[in-house]
Motif scaffolding. Structure first.
Motif, PDB file in Angstrom:
ATOM      1  N   ASP A  80       0.831  -1.194   0.000  1.00  0.00           N
ATOM      2  CA  ASP A  80       0.000   0.000   0.000  1.00  0.00           C
ATOM      3  C   ASP A  80       0.869   1.250   0.000  1.00  0.00           C
ATOM      4  OD1 ASP A  80      -2.440   1.440   0.173  1.00  0.00           O
ATOM      5  OD2 ASP A  80      -2.141   1.680   2.321  1.00  0.00           O
ATOM      6  N   ARG A  81       1.997   1.175   0.712  1.00  0.00           N
ATOM      7  CA  ARG A  81       2.936   2.307   0.748  1.00  0.00           C
ATOM      8  C   ARG A  81       4.340   1.799   1.028  1.00  0.00           C
ATOM      9  NH1 ARG A  81       0.121   4.747   6.100  1.00  0.00           N
ATOM     10  NH2 ARG A  81      -0.614   2.697   6.612  1.00  0.00           N
ATOM     11  N   VAL A  82       5.301   2.562   0.560  1.00  0.00           N
ATOM     12  CA  VAL A  82       6.713   2.283   0.800  1.00  0.00           C
ATOM     13  C   VAL A  82       7.408   3.613   1.105  1.00  0.00           C
ATOM     14  CG1 VAL A  82       6.796   0.208  -0.660  1.00  0.00           C
ATOM     15  CG2 VAL A  82       7.336   2.431  -1.662  1.00  0.00           C
ATOM     16  N   VAL A  83       8.635   3.528   1.621  1.00  0.00           N
ATOM     17  CA  VAL A  83       9.418   4.726   1.943  1.00  0.00           C
ATOM     18  C   VAL A  83      10.805   4.579   1.332  1.00  0.00           C
ATOM     19  CG1 VAL A  83       8.160   5.202   4.087  1.00  0.00           C
ATOM     20  CG2 VAL A  83      10.208   3.784   4.159  1.00  0.00           C
ATOM     21  N   ASN A  84      11.529   5.668   1.326  1.00  0.00           N
ATOM     22  CA  ASN A  84      12.934   5.694   0.907  1.00  0.00           C
ATOM     23  C   ASN A  84      13.151   5.217  -0.524  1.00  0.00           C
ATOM     24  OD1 ASN A  84      13.655   6.642   3.491  1.00  0.00           O
ATOM     25  ND2 ASN A  84      13.718   4.551   4.277  1.00  0.00           N
ATOM     26  N   VAL A  85      12.245   5.638  -1.402  1.00  0.00           N
ATOM     27  CA  VAL A  85      12.390   5.337  -2.823  1.00  0.00           C
ATOM     28  C   VAL A  85      12.248   6.624  -3.627  1.00  0.00           C
ATOM     29  CG1 VAL A  85      11.543   2.953  -2.639  1.00  0.00           C
ATOM     30  CG2 VAL A  85       9.926   4.790  -3.184  1.00  0.00           C
ATOM     31  N   THR A  86      12.855   6.620  -4.794  1.00  0.00           N
ATOM     32  CA  THR A  86      12.637   7.683  -5.768  1.00  0.00           C
ATOM     33  C   THR A  86      11.952   7.060  -6.974  1.00  0.00           C
ATOM     34  OG1 THR A  86      14.840   7.369  -6.724  1.00  0.00           O
ATOM     35  CG2 THR A  86      14.621   9.059  -5.022  1.00  0.00           C
ATOM     36  N   LEU A  87      11.273   7.885  -7.733  1.00  0.00           N
ATOM     37  CA  LEU A  87      10.497   7.409  -8.873  1.00  0.00           C
ATOM     38  C   LEU A  87      11.210   7.670 -10.187  1.00  0.00           C
ATOM     39  CD1 LEU A  87       6.974   8.757  -7.821  1.00  0.00           C
ATOM     40  CD2 LEU A  87       7.976   6.516  -7.336  1.00  0.00           C
ATOM     41  N   GLY A  88      11.098   6.703 -11.100  1.00  0.00           N
ATOM     42  CA  GLY A  88      11.639   6.860 -12.439  1.00  0.00           C
ATOM     43  C   GLY A  88      10.614   7.512 -13.365  1.00  0.00           C
ATOM     44  N   GLU A  89      10.844   7.369 -14.649  1.00  0.00           N
ATOM     45  CA  GLU A  89       9.954   7.939 -15.666  1.00  0.00           C
ATOM     46  C   GLU A  89       8.742   7.047 -15.894  1.00  0.00           C
ATOM     47  OE1 GLU A  89      10.447  10.887 -17.421  1.00  0.00           O
ATOM     48  OE2 GLU A  89      12.073  11.221 -15.993  1.00  0.00           O
ATOM     49  N   LYS A  90       7.594   7.666 -16.178  1.00  0.00           N
ATOM     50  CA  LYS A  90       6.394   6.904 -16.523  1.00  0.00           C
ATOM     51  C   LYS A  90       6.608   6.169 -17.834  1.00  0.00           C
ATOM     52  CE  LYS A  90       2.749   9.624 -14.364  1.00  0.00           C
ATOM     53  NZ  LYS A  90       1.516  10.368 -14.603  1.00  0.00           N
ATOM     54  N   GLU A  91       6.100   4.935 -17.881  1.00  0.00           N
ATOM     55  CA  GLU A  91       6.138   4.168 -19.123  1.00  0.00           C
ATOM     56  C   GLU A  91       4.962   3.211 -19.164  1.00  0.00           C
ATOM     57  OE1 GLU A  91       8.913   0.469 -19.024  1.00  0.00           O
ATOM     58  OE2 GLU A  91      10.015   2.060 -18.001  1.00  0.00           O
ATOM     59  N   GLU A  92       4.538   2.887 -20.368  1.00  0.00           N
ATOM     60  CA  GLU A  92       3.500   1.886 -20.567  1.00  0.00           C
ATOM     61  C   GLU A  92       4.190   0.527 -20.568  1.00  0.00           C
ATOM     62  OE1 GLU A  92       0.130   2.543 -20.921  1.00  0.00           O
ATOM     63  OE2 GLU A  92       0.745   4.569 -20.385  1.00  0.00           O
ATOM     64  N   ARG A  93       3.647  -0.414 -19.794  1.00  0.00           N
ATOM     65  CA  ARG A  93       4.268  -1.726 -19.701  1.00  0.00           C
ATOM     66  C   ARG A  93       3.183  -2.803 -19.802  1.00  0.00           C
ATOM     67  NH1 ARG A  93       8.233  -2.197 -14.721  1.00  0.00           N
ATOM     68  NH2 ARG A  93       9.192  -0.466 -15.830  1.00  0.00           N
ATOM     69  N   MET A  94       3.388  -3.745 -20.721  1.00  0.00           N
ATOM     70  CA  MET A  94       2.465  -4.866 -20.846  1.00  0.00           C
ATOM     71  C   MET A  94       2.836  -5.905 -19.791  1.00  0.00           C
ATOM     72  SD  MET A  94      -0.127  -6.334 -22.064  1.00  0.00           S
ATOM     73  CE  MET A  94      -0.620  -5.493 -23.543  1.00  0.00           C
ATOM     74  N   MET A  95       1.865  -6.249 -18.969  1.00  0.00           N
ATOM     75  CA  MET A  95       2.071  -7.234 -17.916  1.00  0.00           C
ATOM     76  C   MET A  95       1.097  -8.384 -18.129  1.00  0.00           C
ATOM     77  SD  MET A  95       2.912  -4.941 -14.653  1.00  0.00           S
ATOM     78  CE  MET A  95       4.251  -3.764 -14.708  1.00  0.00           C
ATOM     79  N   LEU A  96       1.209  -9.403 -17.313  1.00  0.00           N
ATOM     80  CA  LEU A  96       0.338 -10.573 -17.452  1.00  0.00           C
ATOM     81  C   LEU A  96      -1.137 -10.206 -17.399  1.00  0.00           C
ATOM     82  CD1 LEU A  96       2.231 -13.107 -15.171  1.00  0.00           C
ATOM     83  CD2 LEU A  96       2.130 -13.099 -17.661  1.00  0.00           C
ATOM     84  N   THR A  97      -1.461  -9.143 -16.682  1.00  0.00           N
ATOM     85  CA  THR A  97      -2.859  -8.741 -16.509  1.00  0.00           C
ATOM     86  C   THR A  97      -3.255  -7.556 -17.384  1.00  0.00           C
ATOM     87  OG1 THR A  97      -2.194  -7.407 -14.622  1.00  0.00           O
ATOM     88  CG2 THR A  97      -2.986  -9.632 -14.166  1.00  0.00           C
ATOM     89  N   GLY A  98      -2.451  -7.244 -18.397  1.00  0.00           N
ATOM     90  CA  GLY A  98      -2.802  -6.165 -19.314  1.00  0.00           C
ATOM     91  C   GLY A  98      -1.832  -4.995 -19.256  1.00  0.00           C
ATOM     92  N   MET A  99      -2.186  -3.947 -19.960  1.00  0.00           N
ATOM     93  CA  MET A  99      -1.343  -2.758 -20.059  1.00  0.00           C
ATOM     94  C   MET A  99      -1.500  -1.887 -18.814  1.00  0.00           C
ATOM     95  SD  MET A  99       0.862  -1.297 -22.003  1.00  0.00           S
ATOM     96  CE  MET A  99       0.630  -1.921 -23.648  1.00  0.00           C
ATOM     97  N   HIS A 100      -0.354  -1.446 -18.279  1.00  0.00           N
ATOM     98  CA  HIS A 100      -0.333  -0.572 -17.113  1.00  0.00           C
ATOM     99  C   HIS A 100       0.653   0.572 -17.355  1.00  0.00           C
ATOM    100  CE1 HIS A 100      -1.777  -4.363 -15.394  1.00  0.00           C
ATOM    101  NE2 HIS A 100      -2.330  -3.631 -14.437  1.00  0.00           N
ATOM    102  N   THR A 101       0.370   1.727 -16.768  1.00  0.00           N
ATOM    103  CA  THR A 101       1.335   2.814 -16.717  1.00  0.00           C
ATOM    104  C   THR A 101       2.048   2.678 -15.385  1.00  0.00           C
ATOM    105  OG1 THR A 101      -0.152   4.228 -17.992  1.00  0.00           O
ATOM    106  CG2 THR A 101       1.664   5.312 -16.828  1.00  0.00           C
TER     107      THR A 101
END
Length: 129
Positions: free
Chosen positions: A45-66
């Protein structure tokens, strides 16, 4: 380069396997049945001590996700990703949630997880909660 700021958690802590920076609490796990290319992954649900990368569209087993990759602030290692958006209605519950890949983190008891453990467990989990 500025001073490194990190949050210290208390309780059952998952941490970066490279530098031991705290990333999340066991209490914040939504599901332990997710899969990634390195084996099992946990939905938080939440995490700490991380930085975020660039948004990308990614095909996963359950469909397309950003998604955006998430990086440990301590060492810069990729530790998982954040779901920004899901295309399929049944996957919307993932939006705003985080995946930590078990292969890249230490469990609260300090143990790491290997791909070999996945092979021994068998079966095929989905990423449904």
């Amino acid at each position: 380069m500025g001073r490194l700021f990190s949050i210290t958690l208390e309780g059952n802590i998952y941490s970066c396997k490279h530098c031991h920076t705290h990333l999340g609490l066991a209490d914040h796990i939504i599901s332990k049945t997710f899969q990634c290319r390195h084996g099992r992954a946990y939905l938080f649900d939440r995490v700490v001590n991380v930085t975020l990368g660039e948004k990308e569209e990614r095909m996963m087993l359950t469909g397309m996700h950003t998604v955006v990759d998430i990086f440990c602030v301590g060492c810069g290692s990729i530790v998982g990703w954040k779901y920004e958006a899901a295309q399929e209605k049944g996957q919307k519950y993932k939006e705003g949630k985080f995946i930590l890949e078990r292969f890249k983190i230490l469990s609260p008891d300090g143990s790491s997880y290997s791909i070999i453990q996945d092979a021994q467990l068998g079966g095929s989990d989905t990423d449904e909660p």
